[in-house]
Design a protein around this motif. Structure first.
Motif, PDB file in Angstrom:
ATOM      1  N   UNK A 262      46.858  49.266  37.329  1.00  0.00           N
ATOM      2  CA  UNK A 262      48.250  48.881  37.637  1.00  0.00           C
ATOM      3  C   UNK A 262      48.599  47.534  37.008  1.00  0.00           C
ATOM      4  N   UNK A 263      47.650  46.616  37.159  1.00  0.00           N
ATOM      5  CA  UNK A 263      47.855  45.257  36.640  1.00  0.00           C
ATOM      6  C   UNK A 263      48.139  45.311  35.136  1.00  0.00           C
ATOM      7  N   UNK A 264      47.317  46.064  34.420  1.00  0.00           N
ATOM      8  CA  UNK A 264      47.477  46.162  32.958  1.00  0.00           C
ATOM      9  C   UNK A 264      48.783  46.888  32.621  1.00  0.00           C
ATOM     10  N   UNK A 265      49.024  47.997  33.302  1.00  0.00           N
ATOM     11  CA  UNK A 265      50.236  48.790  33.007  1.00  0.00           C
ATOM     12  C   UNK A 265      51.490  47.957  33.189  1.00  0.00           C
ATOM     13  N   UNK A 266      51.563  47.266  34.328  1.00  0.00           N
ATOM     14  CA  UNK A 266      52.749  46.459  34.606  1.00  0.00           C
ATOM     15  C   UNK A 266      52.843  45.286  33.633  1.00  0.00           C
ATOM     16  N   UNK A 267      51.688  44.665  33.387  1.00  0.00           N
ATOM     17  CA  UNK A 267      51.657  43.504  32.498  1.00  0.00           C
ATOM     18  C   UNK A 267      52.109  43.843  31.093  1.00  0.00           C
ATOM     19  N   UNK A 268      51.716  45.033  30.622  1.00  0.00           N
ATOM     20  CA  UNK A 268      52.078  45.417  29.254  1.00  0.00           C
ATOM     21  C   UNK A 268      53.589  45.608  29.101  1.00  0.00           C
ATOM     22  N   UNK A 269      54.250  45.942  30.196  1.00  0.00           N
ATOM     23  CA  UNK A 269      55.706  46.163  30.122  1.00  0.00           C
ATOM     24  C   UNK A 269      56.490  44.851  30.123  1.00  0.00           C
ATOM     25  N   UNK A 270      55.827  43.765  30.440  1.00  0.00           N
ATOM     26  CA  UNK A 270      56.564  42.498  30.642  1.00  0.00           C
ATOM     27  C   UNK A 270      56.737  41.653  29.375  1.00  0.00           C
ATOM     28  N   UNK A 271      56.337  42.188  28.250  1.00  0.00           N
ATOM     29  CA  UNK A 271      56.514  41.498  26.961  1.00  0.00           C
ATOM     30  C   UNK A 271      56.014  40.050  27.013  1.00  0.00           C
ATOM     31  N   UNK A 272      54.760  39.924  27.411  1.00  0.00           N
ATOM     32  CA  UNK A 272      54.201  38.578  27.587  1.00  0.00           C
ATOM     33  C   UNK A 272      53.973  37.843  26.271  1.00  0.00           C
ATOM     34  N   UNK A 273      54.096  38.573  25.163  1.00  0.00           N
ATOM     35  CA  UNK A 273      53.937  37.907  23.866  1.00  0.00           C
ATOM     36  C   UNK A 273      55.209  37.160  23.451  1.00  0.00           C
ATOM     37  N   UNK A 274      56.325  37.401  24.133  1.00  0.00           N
ATOM     38  CA  UNK A 274      57.555  36.664  23.807  1.00  0.00           C
ATOM     39  C   UNK A 274      57.381  35.216  24.245  1.00  0.00           C
ATOM     40  N   UNK A 275      57.777  34.258  23.399  1.00  0.00           N
ATOM     41  CA  UNK A 275      57.519  32.845  23.736  1.00  0.00           C
ATOM     42  C   UNK A 275      58.020  32.444  25.120  1.00  0.00           C
ATOM     43  N   UNK A 276      59.230  32.898  25.507  1.00  0.00           N
ATOM     44  CA  UNK A 276      59.775  32.462  26.798  1.00  0.00           C
ATOM     45  C   UNK A 276      58.974  33.043  27.964  1.00  0.00           C
ATOM     46  N   UNK A 277      58.401  34.259  27.764  1.00  0.00           N
ATOM     47  CA  UNK A 277      57.613  34.863  28.833  1.00  0.00           C
ATOM     48  C   UNK A 277      56.208  34.249  28.893  1.00  0.00           C
ATOM     49  N   UNK A 278      55.712  33.913  27.722  1.00  0.00           N
ATOM     50  CA  UNK A 278      54.414  33.232  27.652  1.00  0.00           C
ATOM     51  C   UNK A 278      54.494  31.887  28.384  1.00  0.00           C
ATOM     52  N   UNK A 279      55.619  31.229  28.255  1.00  0.00           N
ATOM     53  CA  UNK A 279      55.816  29.944  28.945  1.00  0.00           C
ATOM     54  C   UNK A 279      55.701  30.124  30.459  1.00  0.00           C
ATOM     55  N   UNK A 280      56.200  31.265  30.966  1.00  0.00           N
ATOM     56  CA  UNK A 280      56.127  31.513  32.419  1.00  0.00           C
ATOM     57  C   UNK A 280      54.652  31.647  32.824  1.00  0.00           C
ATOM     58  N   UNK A 281      53.933  32.366  31.988  1.00  0.00           N
ATOM     59  CA  UNK A 281      52.498  32.572  32.234  1.00  0.00           C
ATOM     60  C   UNK A 281      51.775  31.212  32.282  1.00  0.00           C
ATOM     61  N   UNK A 282      52.117  30.367  31.323  1.00  0.00           N
ATOM     62  CA  UNK A 282      51.477  29.047  31.248  1.00  0.00           C
ATOM     63  C   UNK A 282      51.865  28.198  32.462  1.00  0.00           C
ATOM     64  N   UNK A 283      53.137  28.262  32.836  1.00  0.00           N
ATOM     65  CA  UNK A 283      53.583  27.449  33.978  1.00  0.00           C
ATOM     66  C   UNK A 283      52.875  27.906  35.257  1.00  0.00           C
ATOM     67  N   UNK A 284      52.597  29.205  35.337  1.00  0.00           N
ATOM     68  CA  UNK A 284      51.943  29.753  36.527  1.00  0.00           C
ATOM     69  C   UNK A 284      50.513  29.213  36.667  1.00  0.00           C
ATOM     70  N   UNK A 285      49.754  29.276  35.573  1.00  0.00           N
ATOM     71  CA  UNK A 285      48.360  28.810  35.676  1.00  0.00           C
ATOM     72  C   UNK A 285      48.323  27.279  35.829  1.00  0.00           C
ATOM     73  N   UNK A 286      49.288  26.597  35.211  1.00  0.00           N
ATOM     74  CA  UNK A 286      49.348  25.137  35.372  1.00  0.00           C
ATOM     75  C   UNK A 286      49.599  24.792  36.837  1.00  0.00           C
ATOM     76  N   UNK A 287      50.483  25.557  37.476  1.00  0.00           N
ATOM     77  CA  UNK A 287      50.759  25.325  38.908  1.00  0.00           C
ATOM     78  C   UNK A 287      49.509  25.546  39.761  1.00  0.00           C
ATOM     79  N   UNK A 288      48.758  26.603  39.427  1.00  0.00           N
ATOM     80  CA  UNK A 288      47.525  26.871  40.196  1.00  0.00           C
ATOM     81  C   UNK A 288      46.574  25.682  40.091  1.00  0.00           C
TER      82      UNK A 288
END
Ligand SMILES: [Zn+2]
Length: 363
Positions: A262-288
């Motif tokens: 599920x994690x992979x399926x959902x993740x693949x749909x979220x276009x995480x390679x787009x710079x603005x979405x990648x930034x969200x990913x980075x902000x999330x781990x930075x917050x952790x």
């Protein structure tokens, strides 16, 4: 009366320095504006072009009314980072026209050179070289603004070097980059370098408040922008941003509740390679990491997700958080490679690696 002055958020120090150099006739022919993306470097370059080419300065500043001020301003959306500022039809027309290629003209004597696909090509610099020999049509100085100068390929960089060695007197060249280390040392040594730093939150707030009066939204934008006013505006103008951000953060925060598939399926749909979405990913781990390092939750970028992030941080060790951070960093690095691999594969690889840290069990 409409004001056609280009305004730059913050950066008082470099702008004053440039203005004084101009007033004292001490401007250098080649500058390198460097600093993070969306911080305002390109806008500052156009602001300088306006200051120098204004036909009727008021108190030694651009009037914001004359033909020249208006021309420089009018093809732009006020206050935006230049790549976003160029109207899409202007950009695409320039790509179709073989004479101009990716070189975008906003005024007869001002040209913005953006990378053709991933690189700035020698043809683009040769065109600059030929044109730079000619006198300006109406301006005091011809301006060449080279965006993403670190993307000059070797041939283009060497061709540019010839111009930088003996720049024509009627020309000013401004190179813009967030990665000066990727430029040839021979190019760097011929540029006057001007640093553009991240803005304090107060200045970003002031800037974004000119575009919206929705207070909670302003607060969130200030946090997400991380000192980059252009980024705050891009987010504000992206109608899908809020939904995409919610979907990405929900997925990442729910890793314990879903299966690997599920994690992979959902993740693949979220276009995480787009710079603005990648930034969200980075902000999330930075917050952790900020939570793990016991920083106040006021410092969290995604402060509206504080309970979820705190719960997740409790379930992870600081080592796991660092590992996730490294995997995301590697993912970004791979995406930025000039001839990168299949992006879908990279997303899959990153999600799988992050999962391995989470230790999700396949059901
Ligand atoms: Zn003017």
């Amino acid at each position: 009366m409409t004001d056609y002055n280009i305004t730059v958020a913050g950066h008082k120090e470099p702008l004053t320095f440039l203005l004084q150099a101009y007033q004292q006739n001490q401007l250098m022919p080649v500058y390198l504006f460097w600093g993070e993306n969306n911080v305002g470097k390109s806008t500052a370059a156009l602001w300088l072009a306006q200051q120098i080419n204004c036909l009727a300065p008021v108190k030694q500043r651009a009037c914001g009314q004359c033909r020249s001020c208006r021309k420089i301003y009018e093809t732009l959306y006020p206050d935006l980072n230049i790549n976003a500022k160029l109207q899409p039809d202007v950009k695409s027309t320039s790509k179709i026209n073989p004479d101009t290629r990716a070189n975008v003209r906003i005024h007869p004597d001002i040209k913005i050179i953006t990378p053709e696909s991933h690189e700035i090509l020698i043809e683009q610099i040769r065109a600059l070289q030929e044109e730079a020999k000619l006198l300006p049509l109406e301006a005091a100085l011809k301006f060449y603004i080279i965006e993403d100068a670190h993307r000059l390929n070797n041939y283009a960089a060497n061709c540019l070097l010839k111009i930088l060695e003996e720049p024509p007197s009627q020309v000013m060249i401004i190179l813009i980059t967030d990665s000066p280390a990727y430029l040839l040392p021979t190019i760097l040594s011929r540029c006057a370098m001007i640093k553009f730093s991240l803005l304090p939150n107060e200045q970003v707030r002031e800037f974004i408040a000119r575009h919206t009066n929705d207070e909670p939204k302003i607060e969130l934008l200030v946090k997400l922008a991380q000192g980059k006013p252009g980024k705050a505006l891009q987010i504000l103008q992206n109608p899908n941003f809020a939904n995409t951000r919610t979907a990405i953060l929900k997925l990442l925060n729910s890793f314990k509740q879903i299966t690997l598939t599920e994690f992979i399926e959902k993740g693949e749909k979220l276009e995480l390679d787009k710079p603005e979405n990648l930034e969200i990913l980075i902000s999330w781990v930075t917050d952790l990491l900020r939570i793990k390092e016991n920083l106040k939750t006021d410092y969290l970028v995604n402060y509206d997700y504080t309970p979820d992030l705190t719960r997740l941080a409790d379930e992870l060790t600081i080592w796991q958080c660092y590992q996730i951070g490294l995997m995301i960093k590697e993912f970004r690095f791979d995406l930025e490679k000039p001839f990168n691999l299949n992006k879908k594969h990279l997303v899959w690889q990153m999600l799988t690696s992050v999962n391995s840290v989470f230790e999700i069990k396949e059901i």
